[in-house]
Write an enzyme that holds these catalytic residues in place. Structure first.
Site, PDB file in Angstrom:
ATOM      1  N   GLY A  60      49.737  -7.709 -14.433  1.00 51.00           N
ATOM      2  CA  GLY A  60      50.929  -7.212 -14.854  1.00 51.00           C
ATOM      3  C   GLY A  60      50.932  -5.654 -15.001  1.00 51.00           C
ATOM      4  O   GLY A  60      51.413  -5.065 -15.447  1.00 51.00           O
ATOM      5  N   SER A  61      49.882  -4.756 -14.547  1.00 47.33           N
ATOM      6  CA  SER A  61      49.893  -3.614 -14.659  1.00 47.33           C
ATOM      7  C   SER A  61      50.861  -2.554 -14.212  1.00 47.33           C
ATOM      8  O   SER A  61      51.007  -1.367 -14.279  1.00 47.33           O
ATOM      9  CB  SER A  61      48.249  -2.978 -13.854  1.00 47.33           C
ATOM     10  OG  SER A  61      48.337  -3.176 -12.681  1.00 47.33           O
ATOM     11  N   MET A  62      51.783  -3.313 -13.005  1.00 48.33           N
ATOM     12  CA  MET A  62      52.887  -2.556 -12.344  1.00 48.33           C
ATOM     13  C   MET A  62      54.036  -3.139 -13.034  1.00 48.33           C
ATOM     14  O   MET A  62      55.233  -2.584 -12.528  1.00 48.33           O
ATOM     15  CB  MET A  62      52.794  -2.527 -10.946  1.00 48.33           C
ATOM     16  CG  MET A  62      51.674  -1.638 -10.388  1.00 48.33           C
ATOM     17  SD  MET A  62      51.863   0.128 -10.643  1.00 48.33           S
ATOM     18  CE  MET A  62      53.493   0.342  -9.918  1.00 48.33           C
TER      19      MET A  62
END
Length: 259
Positions: A60-62
């Protein structure tokens, strides 16, 4: 004989026989539509297969631009074509040597730092980043000014609180930057769930031209038009057959007179 009476119907074209149905012009147009539709449909898919690569984003880093598990289409590009604001897929040995998805916020020759007024600063200009989660600063903790070496990129995730991006590699020899040659593709759209094309990163426009969107919309239009032509052309025969049958029934019910 004089008292004989006969009732007969006039022959009608397009009956329920085993011959071709519909007019010759209609049949030819139907065949042409199917042929053209197949060319567009298959050509669109072939073009897309050459230009784009699918990726599943594992983290979920973006977020919120791209969530964990989302399926994206990324256009194959040369690293030299990457510009500020692009979301790219790259692989770097010092980052784990696996495909990663991050946003380019600075390119070779730029200076980048954070945070002033809660915003990222590139070449002395504060950058508006509407793709970040609402109400969050550009970074949870600031970082000193970094000058990006020529031929390299500074990349951040849109979820700045949990993304392992350039800020996690500031002590590396290249100050957390990645070579342009490490870039494999530029993300154009999220296709599952169907979120569509990525929004343009307009906050970087004051620093230079943005990348142009890839041909995904054109490819999609070709596939849709092709499918419509194939279905429409293929439907002509059954529709014409039903119309001919209906005319034949009406004709058989209409006497032409007595003689």
């Amino acid at each position: 004989m004089g008292g004989e009476s006969m009732t007969h119907t006039a022959p009608r074209s397009g009956g329920t026989g085993s011959g071709p149905v519909g007019s010759r012009t209609g049949q030819r147009l139907s065949g042409l539509a199917v042929a053209l539709g197949l060319v567009l449909f298959l050509g669109g898919f072939a073009w897309g297969a050459v230009i784009y690569r699918p990726y599943t984003v594992p983290t979920g880093s973006m977020t919120p631009t791209i969530d964990a598990g989302d399926r994206v289409l990324a256009q194959r590009v040369d690293g030299a074509d990457v510009r500020r604001g692009d979301v790219v897929v790259f692989k770097d040995t010092t980052w784990g040597d696996v495909p990663m998805v991050k946003r380019v916020v600075a390119v070779g020759g730029d200076t980048v730092s954070c945070c002033q007024d809660g915003k990222l600063k590139v070449n002395g200009k504060e950058i508006d980043e509407p793709y970040l989660p609402e109400g969050t600063p550009a970074e949870i903790t600031g970082f000193p000014t970094v000058t990006v070496p020529k031929g390299r990129l500074f990349l951040l995730g849109d979820e700045r609180g949990s993304s392992l991006d350039s800020t996690a590699h500031l002590t590396d020899a290249a100050s957390g930057t990645v070579a342009r040659g490490a870039v494999d593709a530029r993300v154009d759209a999220v296709v599952w769930p169907v979120n569509g094309m990525l929004a343009r990163p307009t906050g970087f426009e004051t620093l230079g031209a943005l990348s142009s969107p890839g041909p995904l919309r054109t490819i999609t239009a070709l596939v849709i038009v092709g499918a419509v032509l194939v279905l429409g052309g293929g439907a002509y025969g059954p529709v014409a057959k039903r119309a001919d049958a209906a005319r034949a029934r009406r004709a058989s019910a209409e006497p032409t007179g007595v003689r």
